[in-house]
Design an enzyme around this catalytic site. Structure first.
Site, PDB file in Angstrom:
ATOM      1  N   ALA A  65       0.859  -1.183   0.000  1.00 29.11           N
ATOM      2  CA  ALA A  65       0.000   0.000   0.000  1.00 29.11           C
ATOM      3  C   ALA A  65       0.895   1.234   0.000  1.00 29.11           C
ATOM      4  O   ALA A  65       2.061   1.167   0.402  1.00 29.11           O
ATOM      5  CB  ALA A  65      -0.890  -0.020   1.235  1.00 29.11           C
ATOM      6  N   GLY A 108       0.699  -5.073   0.962  1.00 28.08           N
ATOM      7  CA  GLY A 108      -0.495  -5.165   0.126  1.00 28.08           C
ATOM      8  C   GLY A 108      -0.207  -5.816  -1.223  1.00 28.08           C
ATOM      9  O   GLY A 108      -1.104  -6.405  -1.829  1.00 28.08           O
ATOM     10  N   GLU A 111      -0.372  -9.410  -0.570  1.00 30.09           N
ATOM     11  CA  GLU A 111      -1.780  -9.723  -0.310  1.00 30.09           C
ATOM     12  C   GLU A 111      -2.587  -9.726  -1.604  1.00 30.09           C
ATOM     13  O   GLU A 111      -3.477 -10.555  -1.795  1.00 30.09           O
ATOM     14  CB  GLU A 111      -2.351  -8.716   0.699  1.00 30.09           C
ATOM     15  CG  GLU A 111      -1.753  -8.931   2.089  1.00 30.09           C
ATOM     16  CD  GLU A 111      -2.051  -7.799   3.061  1.00 30.09           C
ATOM     17  OE1 GLU A 111      -1.910  -6.626   2.670  1.00 30.09           O
ATOM     18  OE2 GLU A 111      -2.418  -8.084   4.212  1.00 30.09           O
ATOM     19  N   GLU A 131       5.056  -5.010   7.003  1.00 30.51           N
ATOM     20  CA  GLU A 131       4.340  -3.926   7.686  1.00 30.51           C
ATOM     21  C   GLU A 131       4.879  -3.672   9.091  1.00 30.51           C
ATOM     22  O   GLU A 131       4.883  -2.543   9.573  1.00 30.51           O
ATOM     23  CB  GLU A 131       2.836  -4.244   7.766  1.00 30.51           C
ATOM     24  CG  GLU A 131       2.092  -4.180   6.439  1.00 30.51           C
ATOM     25  CD  GLU A 131       2.053  -5.506   5.696  1.00 30.51           C
ATOM     26  OE1 GLU A 131       2.899  -6.387   5.972  1.00 30.51           O
ATOM     27  OE2 GLU A 131       1.173  -5.657   4.825  1.00 30.51           O
TER      28      GLU A 131
HETATM   29  C1  HXC Z   1       4.998   4.421  -1.209  1.00 27.65           C
HETATM   30  C2  HXC Z   1       6.909   3.459  -2.065  1.00 27.65           C
HETATM   31  C3  HXC Z   1       6.552   2.202  -1.513  1.00 27.65           C
HETATM   32  C4  HXC Z   1       5.321   2.124  -0.781  1.00 27.65           C
HETATM   33  C5  HXC Z   1       8.426   1.981  -2.540  1.00 27.65           C
HETATM   34  N1  HXC Z   1       8.070   3.276  -2.698  1.00 27.65           N
HETATM   35  N2  HXC Z   1       7.525   1.313  -1.825  1.00 27.65           N
HETATM   36  N3  HXC Z   1       6.129   4.548  -1.919  1.00 27.65           N
HETATM   37  N4  HXC Z   1       4.590   3.257  -0.663  1.00 27.65           N
HETATM   38  N5  HXC Z   1       4.881   0.980  -0.246  1.00 27.65           N
HETATM   39  C6  HXC Z   1       8.792   4.331  -3.411  1.00 27.65           C
HETATM   40  C7  HXC Z   1      10.000   4.814  -2.623  1.00 27.65           C
HETATM   41  O1  HXC Z   1       9.610   5.767  -1.647  1.00 27.65           O
HETATM   42  C8  HXC Z   1      10.830   5.418  -3.718  1.00 27.65           C
HETATM   43  O2  HXC Z   1      10.321   6.696  -4.047  1.00 27.65           O
HETATM   44  C9  HXC Z   1      10.574   4.488  -4.894  1.00 27.65           C
HETATM   45  O3  HXC Z   1       9.347   3.826  -4.600  1.00 27.65           O
HETATM   46  C10 HXC Z   1      11.658   3.447  -5.060  1.00 27.65           C
HETATM   47  O4  HXC Z   1      11.835   2.770  -3.829  1.00 27.65           O
HETATM   48  P1  HXC Z   1      13.248   2.619  -3.078  1.00 27.65           P
HETATM   49  O5  HXC Z   1      12.952   2.402  -1.634  1.00 27.65           O
HETATM   50  O6  HXC Z   1      14.150   3.765  -3.427  1.00 27.65           O
HETATM   51  O7  HXC Z   1      13.810   1.296  -3.764  1.00 27.65           O
HETATM   52  P2  HXC Z   1      14.783   0.189  -3.127  1.00 27.65           P
HETATM   53  O8  HXC Z   1      15.885   0.843  -2.358  1.00 27.65           O
HETATM   54  O9  HXC Z   1      15.128  -0.735  -4.251  1.00 27.65           O
HETATM   55  O10 HXC Z   1      13.879  -0.591  -2.053  1.00 27.65           O
HETATM   56  C11 HXC Z   1      12.785  -1.336  -2.493  1.00 27.65           C
HETATM   57  C12 HXC Z   1      11.887  -1.753  -1.303  1.00 27.65           C
HETATM   58  C13 HXC Z   1      11.529  -0.490  -0.475  1.00 27.65           C
HETATM   59  C14 HXC Z   1      12.640  -2.764  -0.411  1.00 27.65           C
HETATM   60  C15 HXC Z   1      10.662  -2.422  -1.862  1.00 27.65           C
HETATM   61  O11 HXC Z   1      10.985   0.503  -1.359  1.00 27.65           O
HETATM   62  C16 HXC Z   1      10.505  -0.737   0.591  1.00 27.65           C
HETATM   63  O12 HXC Z   1      10.830  -1.255   1.668  1.00 27.65           O
HETATM   64  N6  HXC Z   1       9.261  -0.328   0.340  1.00 27.65           N
HETATM   65  C17 HXC Z   1       8.187  -0.431   1.314  1.00 27.65           C
HETATM   66  C18 HXC Z   1       7.716  -1.839   1.456  1.00 27.65           C
HETATM   67  C19 HXC Z   1       6.635  -1.950   2.500  1.00 27.65           C
HETATM   68  O13 HXC Z   1       6.817  -1.632   3.694  1.00 27.65           O
HETATM   69  N7  HXC Z   1       5.413  -2.342   2.097  1.00 27.65           N
HETATM   70  C20 HXC Z   1       4.294  -2.480   2.984  1.00 27.65           C
HETATM   71  C21 HXC Z   1       3.481  -1.206   2.974  1.00 27.65           C
HETATM   72  S1  HXC Z   1       2.166  -1.221   4.125  1.00 27.65           S
HETATM   73  P3  HXC Z   1      11.269   8.006  -4.113  1.00 27.65           P
HETATM   74  O14 HXC Z   1      10.299   9.114  -4.422  1.00 27.65           O
HETATM   75  O15 HXC Z   1      11.948   8.107  -2.816  1.00 27.65           O
HETATM   76  O16 HXC Z   1      12.202   7.679  -5.241  1.00 27.65           O
HETATM   77  C22 HXC Z   1       1.001  -2.188   3.403  1.00 27.65           C
HETATM   78  C23 HXC Z   1      -0.246  -2.377   4.193  1.00 27.65           C
HETATM   79  C24 HXC Z   1      -1.313  -3.009   3.367  1.00 27.65           C
HETATM   80  O17 HXC Z   1       1.143  -2.658   2.332  1.00 27.65           O
HETATM   81  C25 HXC Z   1      -2.651  -2.840   4.035  1.00 27.65           C
HETATM   82  C26 HXC Z   1      -3.786  -3.111   3.108  1.00 27.65           C
HETATM   83  C27 HXC Z   1      -3.966  -2.220   1.971  1.00 27.65           C
END
Ligand code: HXC
Length: 257
Positions: A65, A108, A111, A131
């Site tokens: 998400a 997400g 999921e 998360e």
């Molecule tokens: C918003 C995101 C994002 C996310 C990545 N980006 N994941 N933006 N929400 N979930 C954005 C980053 O901010 C960045 O933008 C660009 O995408 C590239 O990501 P990087 O982090 O620079 O890439 P990398 O270093 O290769 O790392 C990849 C990654 C990391 C390991 C996937 O991005 C990451 O940990 N993302 C979050 C993963 C996460 O926690 N997901 C769960 C979310 S909560 P900029 O502008 O900085 O370039 C969830 C709850 C669901 O899903 C509930 C139900 C809907």
């Protein structure tokens, strides 16, 4: 549509949906999810479409998400936004839905892949529920579908540490159907879709519904549900065609009627 692309590049019975926010690793913001819900509803009602493939790009299926969209929300904001009604609609898709996953399928994103009926993964796929690392927990089925797929111990480890599964581990734990080299994952998903698209769409829909029901019910009720759907296939022209084609030693031509 800003964040998804819908095409028919293979044959008229197979629709391809591509998540299309590549710079954000296909982070699932509310608009994207709304577009996905509307598209699936439309494809479900399109008689020509028999199987739907959902994919991202090589780097990411979806990294979860959209954290930036959620960061400043209160519990009441989240309640009123009610994003899960969108997820509930997606879950109700009647046609077979195949996820073709490469790269990150996180939070997400994982999921969403698990909401699909089958998953074809590239060797570079990474599945995780991270998360916990941002102070929350899965909310779109991660604690439920992941546990059913990989078992309690592995689900606990993934959800409590945020550790990822490699594609090979995901296969070992039966989270995915098949793992192939990255240049093949979409092709492999299409091959699976083609095979299913040759079957009766009526039988496919009733069979999918019956399998899904097995997660909701005990055996006796599930068997009863299955039996009703089995009988219902005999109301279709496709049943007549399928059995007649077998007897006449020819290939059946299903019409979805
Ligand atoms: C918003 C995101 C994002 C996310 C990545 N980006 N994941 N933006 N929400 N979930 C954005 C980053 O901010 C960045 O933008 C660009 O995408 C590239 O990501 P990087 O982090 O620079 O890439 P990398 O270093 O290769 O790392 C990849 C990654 C990391 C390991 C996937 O991005 C990451 O940990 N993302 C979050 C993963 C996460 O926690 N997901 C769960 C979310 S909560 P900029 O502008 O900085 O370039 C969830 C709850 C669901 O899903 C509930 C139900 C809907």
């Amino acid at each position: 549509m800003d964040f998804i692309k819908v095409t028919n590049p293979y044959e008229k019975h197979i629709a391809l949906i591509e998540l299309n926010r590549p710079k954000e690793l296909n982070a699932l913001n509310l608009q994207l999810m709304g577009e996905l819900r509307d598209t699936l509803k439309e494809l479900d009602g399109d008689d020509d479409i028999r199987v739907i493939i959902l994919t991202g790009n090589e780097r990411a299926f979806a990294a979860g998400a959209d954290i930036k969209q959620m960061a400043d929300k209160s519990a009441v904001d989240m309640l009123m936004i009610d994003q899960f009604s969108t997820w509930d609609q997606i879950r109700k898709t009647k046609k077979p839905l195949i996820a073709a996953v490469s790269g990150f399928a996180l939070g997400g994103g994982c999921e969403l892949a698990m909401t699909c009926d089958m998953i074809i993964a590239s060797e570079t796929a990474r599945f995780g529920q991270p998360e916990i690392k941002i102070g929350v927990m899965p909310g779109a089925g991660g604690t439920q579908r992941l546990t059913r797929a990989v078992g309690k111990a592995k689900a606990m480890e993934m959800v409590l540490t945020g550790r990822f599964l490699s594609a090979g581990e995901a296969l070992d734990y039966k989270l995915v159907n098949k793992v192939v080299p990255v240049e093949m994952y979409l092709y492999e998903a299409v091959q699976l879709a083609r095979e299913i698209a040759l079957m009766s769409p009526v039988a496919a829909q009733l069979a999918k519904e019956s399998i899904d029901r097995s997660f909701e019910t005990h055996l006796d009720e599930g068997l009863h549900f299955e039996r009703k759907n089995f009988y219902l296939t005999f109301a279709s022209d496709d049943q007549t065609e399928g059995m007649q084609a077998f007897i006449e030693k020819r290939k059946p031509e299903y019409k979805g009627k």
